[in-house]
Scaffold this active site. Sequence first.
Site, PDB file in Angstrom:
ATOM      1  CG  HIS A  45      39.065  45.767  43.622  1.00 30.36           C
ATOM      2  ND1 HIS A  45      38.321  44.988  42.775  1.00 30.36           N
ATOM      3  CD2 HIS A  45      39.364  46.900  42.919  1.00 30.36           C
ATOM      4  CE1 HIS A  45      38.168  45.615  41.616  1.00 30.36           C
ATOM      5  NE2 HIS A  45      38.796  46.771  41.680  1.00 30.36           N
ATOM      6  CG  ASP A  51      36.628  42.408  43.992  1.00 31.19           C
ATOM      7  OD1 ASP A  51      36.246  43.560  44.312  1.00 31.19           O
ATOM      8  OD2 ASP A  51      37.537  42.206  43.175  1.00 31.19           O
ATOM      9  CB  SER A  76      39.462  47.120  38.585  1.00 29.21           C
ATOM     10  OG  SER A  76      38.260  47.664  39.068  1.00 29.21           O
TER      11      SER A  76
END
Length: 499
Positions: free
Chosen positions: A468, A439, A197
């Site tokens: 995610h 996502d 991320s």
Amino acid sequence: MTTVMAALTPVTAFAAGDPLQQYAQQKLRWERCDTGQPAALECAKVKVPLDYSAPGGRKIDLAISRIKAGSAKERRGVLLMNPGGPGVPGLTMPAEMEPLLPAQVRERYDLIGFDPRGVGQSAPIGCDLTDEEQAFRHPYTAGTFAKDVAWARTVADKCWAKAGDVLPHITTRNTARDMDVVRAALGERKISYFGYSYGTYLGAVYTQMFPQRSDRFVLDSALDPTLAWRGTFRGWSAGAELAFTRWTEWAAARNATYGLGSTPAEVRKTYWDLIARADRTPIPTEGGALSGGAIRSEYNAFVHVEAVTPWIVGLKAAAEGGSPAPATLAASAVSTASAVHDSAPVRSAEAEAGAFTADVPADNSSAAVWAVFCGDTPSWPRNPEQYRRDVIRDRAKYPLAGDLGANIQPCAFWKSAAREPATVVNNDVNALIVQNQWDPQATLAMAQGMRRALHGARMITVAGGEGHGVVVAGPSCAGADVTRYLTTGRLPAKDLTCG
């Protein structure tokens, strides 16, 4: 700044006479991190300069950790890790990721975790924010916008009053510089890296600043570096609208089970009628009544079609006089109520608690979030009316969450503009990007933006993948390619889609 950074170009440690050389020569003292952690997880402190333009000045301690490579014979080097955020500690990440990595990878790399500067055990910052002040999503209405502006100003004022001496130095570029000091202190010529991320952005910034020292980089659930950071907030809304449309189609095909409508248009109307009703009379749930804006704040959940649908059904029943619905989707283990604070399967507050000894402020994560988002780039509008205009425009285009992404944030009132421009990522460093199609936080469009910025990279998209995180979520169709890349350096010949 230019002269200091120019001196960081040699591949080995730092150039003779470079003021950063003192940091490469420090002796690390490794010890067991904490009794609550595996014995194999060792911790140490690395000194880094608070201000890289004055490396001989104030120093801070960076907490790092490691699990040594399983085979001295097969060892290749170090694999630094970042669990996302910003504002998320990573000291325990090696222990959390080790079971998710194949033996071939664990044999070859020392797994290196670290708490980024300002976070966790690495000189943590705080702003004395209340729980309410830490909530960053604010549904827009004309009547509440003044309150939203006051919230943003209050957060900025409190952060600068409490931590103004260090806030300008809590940035992604400085964290990347810290990673390079860690590399030198470990005696490594290059680093390999796994970032999740926000960690993908951090990794990409490192490859741009230190391309000669970037070895094998795996970027899981990537963010578009050209959007940092206001564009990232607004980009979530576009992804949410696509996921919402997909959900209406899925629910309509199962109307006999859920009763939300027999066509996507009917399902959409059912949802918006529910939102309007909740805005008039908040819907009772087990955790308190929810307004329509509060329900919309769970927009990330629409990527999980099988989990979100029963929740919507429960809210509808509660609105019609039935039993209170679950408060959020947390009971289904898919709630993503805070897209700023990553909630990866590898991240656990309980795992971090007790590691080392720093006294971490209760709002440390939020304080670090705003330090990075506001300090990374000068592109945040300063005029509150610009946010109002953006909210109205984005809400019209993306009804589900346009206002939630575009509304005003503390960066509008940050006391000091970013000291450096946002990093332009544009290089040929080899990297492997892995991405779920659905996502909600690092959307497919964002990952494709990262792929365009990293010309030497390859990207694997998990078709139909929800949620995610790919590698952090366990086995997937991308696993073999990730292992091959980390163990041999071979990237796929072209971008791939697997199912």
